[in-house]
Scaffold this active site. Structure first.
Site, PDB file in Angstrom:
ATOM      1  N   SER A 299       1.302   5.749 -19.517  1.00 42.58           N
ATOM      2  CA  SER A 299       0.407   5.017 -18.636  1.00 42.58           C
ATOM      3  C   SER A 299       1.079   4.800 -17.279  1.00 42.58           C
ATOM      4  O   SER A 299       1.445   5.763 -16.615  1.00 42.58           O
ATOM      5  CB  SER A 299      -0.020   3.704 -19.295  1.00 42.58           C
ATOM      6  OG  SER A 299      -1.081   3.118 -18.588  1.00 42.58           O
TER       7      SER A 299
ATOM      8  N   ASP B  34     -10.018   8.164 -23.499  1.00 35.34           N
ATOM      9  CA  ASP B  34      -9.246   7.143 -22.786  1.00 35.34           C
ATOM     10  C   ASP B  34     -10.135   6.444 -21.763  1.00 35.34           C
ATOM     11  O   ASP B  34     -10.553   7.054 -20.780  1.00 35.34           O
ATOM     12  CB  ASP B  34      -8.053   7.805 -22.096  1.00 35.34           C
ATOM     13  CG  ASP B  34      -7.057   6.808 -21.531  1.00 35.34           C
ATOM     14  OD1 ASP B  34      -7.436   5.636 -21.334  1.00 35.34           O
ATOM     15  OD2 ASP B  34      -5.907   7.207 -21.292  1.00 35.34           O
TER      16      ASP B  34
ATOM     17  N   HIS C  81      -6.437   5.172 -25.099  1.00 36.36           N
ATOM     18  CA  HIS C  81      -5.294   5.094 -24.198  1.00 36.36           C
ATOM     19  C   HIS C  81      -3.949   5.100 -24.927  1.00 36.36           C
ATOM     20  O   HIS C  81      -2.911   5.307 -24.303  1.00 36.36           O
ATOM     21  CB  HIS C  81      -5.409   3.860 -23.303  1.00 36.36           C
ATOM     22  CG  HIS C  81      -4.464   3.856 -22.151  1.00 36.36           C
ATOM     23  ND1 HIS C  81      -4.379   4.904 -21.246  1.00 36.36           N
ATOM     24  CD2 HIS C  81      -3.527   2.947 -21.745  1.00 36.36           C
ATOM     25  CE1 HIS C  81      -3.459   4.634 -20.345  1.00 36.36           C
ATOM     26  NE2 HIS C  81      -2.914   3.464 -20.620  1.00 36.36           N
TER      27      HIS C  81
END
Length: 327
Positions: free
Chosen positions: A185, A273, A303
């Protein structure tokens, strides 16, 4: 959860135009030169016994980052193994810090050294004392200093992350020719940024479901997460501040760093996601300058990406490229 973006066939060819901001390279050359001009030594204190670990050595590290300010990190190494070891420099996801060393035992278990870098203002051990323009009203970090690239939060954080690679050379037992960047991320976006700014000092980069890639696409398509901070900010300031905001953010966009990165790269993307839309990941992947680039696609993941299934993929990929430790 349904697919959150384009189908895979469309994503594979998704390579939007991404004009580089005027003066981008000079901005980063000057930024990093200023940070390095402050000097400062890297300090490491052995703290293994505090965590009752028997197979891993842990050092509490401080290295100079933005403006020479100390940045916290953990250095973990397998106990009793002579170096120099390949080192995985790990960057952290949004709103998190380095945490505790007991949260980061995978890479030392595989024989690597690992430098886990705190995120200024997000982690508890590295405060953010940087400049701000006073315009931020949205929670989080995306609009902090959005009036100009000079003031933006990510100028400081990315500088810290590059300086972490500088610090590797001053830490004993690490192989400066085998520096691997990793993170998920926000950490993945930071790994891309450092790969683009560090040239041949990086042996490989592994950005998982990377954030900070093609901010405009992210703001327009993300259903959840930090890109929504930009939307909230522009909802009240649009339209006269829209272009100014994205001009600032373009200086920290993973797509532009990808255009400058040449180290072997292993991306990952999750097609369900809602936080980092797959098109933003492919925008960076398809602009990546290095010829050795691979993306692991998790078609039914959100995610979290591949979660526990991802490290074996990474370990095998590094081994294929001669970056595994010699045990």
């Amino acid at each position: 959860m349904p697919l959150t973006d384009l189908g895979l066939d469309e994503l594979v060819g998704f390579r939007p135009e991404a004009p580089v901001p005027q003066g981008f390279d000079e901005f980063w050359r000057r930024t990093l030169a200023e940070a390095r001009s402050h000097g400062g030594a890297v300090k490491a204190e052995r703290v293994t016994e505090q965590y009752a670990l028997r197979t891993v050595e842990v050092d509490d590290v401080r290295f100079p980052g933005w403006n020479g300010e100390p940045v916290a990190a953990w250095l973990l190494r397998p106990r009793g193994v002579d170096g120099p070891l390949p080192v995985v420099v790990t960057y952290i996801g949004y709103s998190g810090g380095r945490g505790l060393p007991t949260e980061h035992l995978l890479w030392s278990a595989a024989g690597y050294a690992q430098l886990v870098v705190d995120s200024r203002g997000q982690g508890r051990d590295t405060p953010d004392r940087g400049e701000g323009d006073g315009t931020q009203w949205v929670e989080g970090f995306m609009t902090r200093g959005i009036d100009s690239p000079e003031n933006h939060y990510y100028r400081r954080l990315i500088t810290d992350c590059v300086r972490a690679v500088d610090a590797v050379a001053e830490l004993p037992g690490l192989d400066g020719d085998r520096v691997v960047l990793a993170g998920g991320s926000q950490g993945g976006g930071l790994a891309l940024a450092v790969a683009g700014l560090s040239g041949d000092r990086v042996a490989a980069t592994m950005p998982d479901v990377p954030f900070l890639c093609h901010f405009r696409q992210g703001a327009q398509t993300a259903l959840e997460g930090p890109y929504q901070e930009i939307v909230k900010y522009l909802r009240w300031h649009s339209p006269h501040r829209v272009e100014q905001a994205f001009d600032t953010l373009d200086h920290f966009d993973g797509v532009h760093f990808a255009q400058r990165a040449t180290a072997p790269a292993l991306f990952s993307v999750a097609l369900m996601d809602p936080i980092c839309p797959p098109r933003t990941v492919y925008a960076a992947f398809n602009h990546y300058a290095g010829e050795d680039r691979t993306v692991t696609v998790w078609p039914f993941a959100d995610h979290g990406g591949g979660c526990g299934a991802n490290p074996p993929v990474q370990l095998a990929w590094l081994r294929e490229r001669g970056l595994a430790p010699q045990l």
